[in-house]
Design an enzyme around this catalytic site. Structure first.
Site, PDB file in Angstrom:
ATOM      1  N   THR A 130     -84.461 -46.656  31.702  1.00 50.42           N
ATOM      2  CA  THR A 130     -84.136 -45.474  30.914  1.00 50.42           C
ATOM      3  C   THR A 130     -82.622 -45.271  30.974  1.00 50.42           C
ATOM      4  O   THR A 130     -81.921 -45.915  31.750  1.00 50.42           O
ATOM      5  CB  THR A 130     -84.814 -44.204  31.472  1.00 50.42           C
ATOM      6  OG1 THR A 130     -84.235 -43.892  32.753  1.00 50.42           O
ATOM      7  CG2 THR A 130     -86.315 -44.390  31.622  1.00 50.42           C
ATOM      8  N   LEU A 133     -83.698 -45.241  36.783  1.00 45.48           N
ATOM      9  CA  LEU A 133     -83.285 -43.885  36.422  1.00 45.48           C
ATOM     10  C   LEU A 133     -81.792 -43.774  36.689  1.00 45.48           C
ATOM     11  O   LEU A 133     -81.326 -44.087  37.778  1.00 45.48           O
ATOM     12  CB  LEU A 133     -84.055 -42.854  37.246  1.00 45.48           C
ATOM     13  CG  LEU A 133     -85.588 -42.965  37.227  1.00 45.48           C
ATOM     14  CD1 LEU A 133     -86.207 -41.859  38.075  1.00 45.48           C
ATOM     15  CD2 LEU A 133     -86.126 -42.901  35.793  1.00 45.48           C
ATOM     16  N   VAL A 176     -82.226 -46.937  41.232  1.00 52.20           N
ATOM     17  CA  VAL A 176     -81.130 -46.052  40.848  1.00 52.20           C
ATOM     18  C   VAL A 176     -80.127 -46.827  40.003  1.00 52.20           C
ATOM     19  O   VAL A 176     -79.571 -47.839  40.437  1.00 52.20           O
ATOM     20  CB  VAL A 176     -80.438 -45.450  42.086  1.00 52.20           C
ATOM     21  CG1 VAL A 176     -79.256 -44.574  41.658  1.00 52.20           C
ATOM     22  CG2 VAL A 176     -81.439 -44.637  42.899  1.00 52.20           C
ATOM     23  N   LYS A 177     -79.912 -46.331  38.798  1.00 54.79           N
ATOM     24  CA  LYS A 177     -79.028 -46.989  37.841  1.00 54.79           C
ATOM     25  C   LYS A 177     -77.622 -46.404  37.971  1.00 54.79           C
ATOM     26  O   LYS A 177     -77.436 -45.189  37.906  1.00 54.79           O
ATOM     27  CB  LYS A 177     -79.578 -46.775  36.429  1.00 54.79           C
ATOM     28  CG  LYS A 177     -79.182 -47.808  35.412  1.00 54.79           C
ATOM     29  CD  LYS A 177     -79.994 -47.579  34.141  1.00 54.79           C
ATOM     30  CE  LYS A 177     -79.615 -48.553  33.051  1.00 54.79           C
ATOM     31  NZ  LYS A 177     -80.355 -48.249  31.802  1.00 54.79           N
ATOM     32  N   VAL A 178     -76.637 -47.291  38.157  1.00 59.05           N
ATOM     33  CA  VAL A 178     -75.268 -46.883  38.467  1.00 59.05           C
ATOM     34  C   VAL A 178     -74.291 -47.646  37.567  1.00 59.05           C
ATOM     35  O   VAL A 178     -74.481 -48.844  37.338  1.00 59.05           O
ATOM     36  CB  VAL A 178     -74.946 -47.185  39.953  1.00 59.05           C
ATOM     37  CG1 VAL A 178     -73.523 -46.824  40.292  1.00 59.05           C
ATOM     38  CG2 VAL A 178     -75.920 -46.447  40.873  1.00 59.05           C
TER      39      VAL A 178
END
Length: 220
Positions: free
Chosen positions: A32, A61, A87-89
């Site tokens: 997402t 996310l 965790v998207k960074v």
């Protein structure tokens, strides 16, 4: 030794489409981003929890803060939503500092908005779980997005990095084919591209021929 397989993710925050695609039995996870979530018009945590209830696989996310000091607590909170959360960074200095901390804490990460193999090398050195090169956006400015995927794979193979290549910004089935041929570990795409993977005009013609011929077979 377990056979390696290419994973397919759906790139969406639309719960109904994610549910349908999951029912097909071909997707392995979800990515997402803030733009996808904004299009739903819903509260982000509600959307995230619904997705986690549907899909038993990695669910990326994205953080929306810009400094490591902010990203780390934000990412920890996202990771607590469900065991499958990644965790998207963003691939910035601050982002990779956060990735280093997440890696030390056992939190999986997806380093996003990646456009060069050197960026991907830095993410791997910080322990990223996934790297997301945006092939479609590179193509749109006259570069060859899939060449970046191939270069990343070569670098990772050369040095034994465990970071998985997640080909993103996929615009059409040919991108999926090229990603598979390049050895990409994952390919994420919109619902309509997933649907197109099934389609071929000769398949439709073949089914029609078989059904018309079957109609001629005596039934009694």
């Amino acid at each position: 030794m377990e056979a390696k397989k290419m994973k397919l993710f759906i790139d969406s925050a639309e719960v109904d489409k994610i549910r349908e695609a999951w029912a097909w039995g071909i997707i392995d996870g979800v990515t997402t981003n803030p733009s996808h979530v904004a299009k739903t018009g819903r509260k982000h945590l509600e959307v995230y929890r619904e997705i986690c209830d549907i899909v038993d696989g990695p669910i990326s996310l994205e953080t929306i803060t810009l400094t490591a000091r902010e990203m780390v607590p934000e990412g920890r909170a996202l990771a607590k939503i469900h065991k499958n959360v990644v965790v998207k960074v963003p691939i910035t200095k601050e982002g990779l500092m956060a990735v280093k901390e997440f890696t030390a804490e056992g939190i999986k990460t997806n380093v996003t908005v990646t456009f060069s193999p050197l960026q991907a090398m830095l993410a791997a050195k910080c322990g990223a779980t996934y790297i997301s090169p945006f092939v479609g956006r590179l193509d749109a400015i006259g570069q060859f997005g899939m060449e970046v995927v191939r270069q990343i794979k070569t670098i990772y193979t050369n040095y034994g990095f465990s970071t998985q290549v997640l080909t993103a910004a996929v615009r059409h089935p040919t991108h999926v084919l090229e990603a598979a041929l390049a050895g990409s570990d994952v390919c994420t795409m919109a619902f309509d591209v997933l649907e197109q993977l099934y389609q071929h005009p000769l398949t439709d013609i073949g089914i029609d021929i078989f059904l018309r011929d079957w109609a001629k077979v005596p039934k009694a």
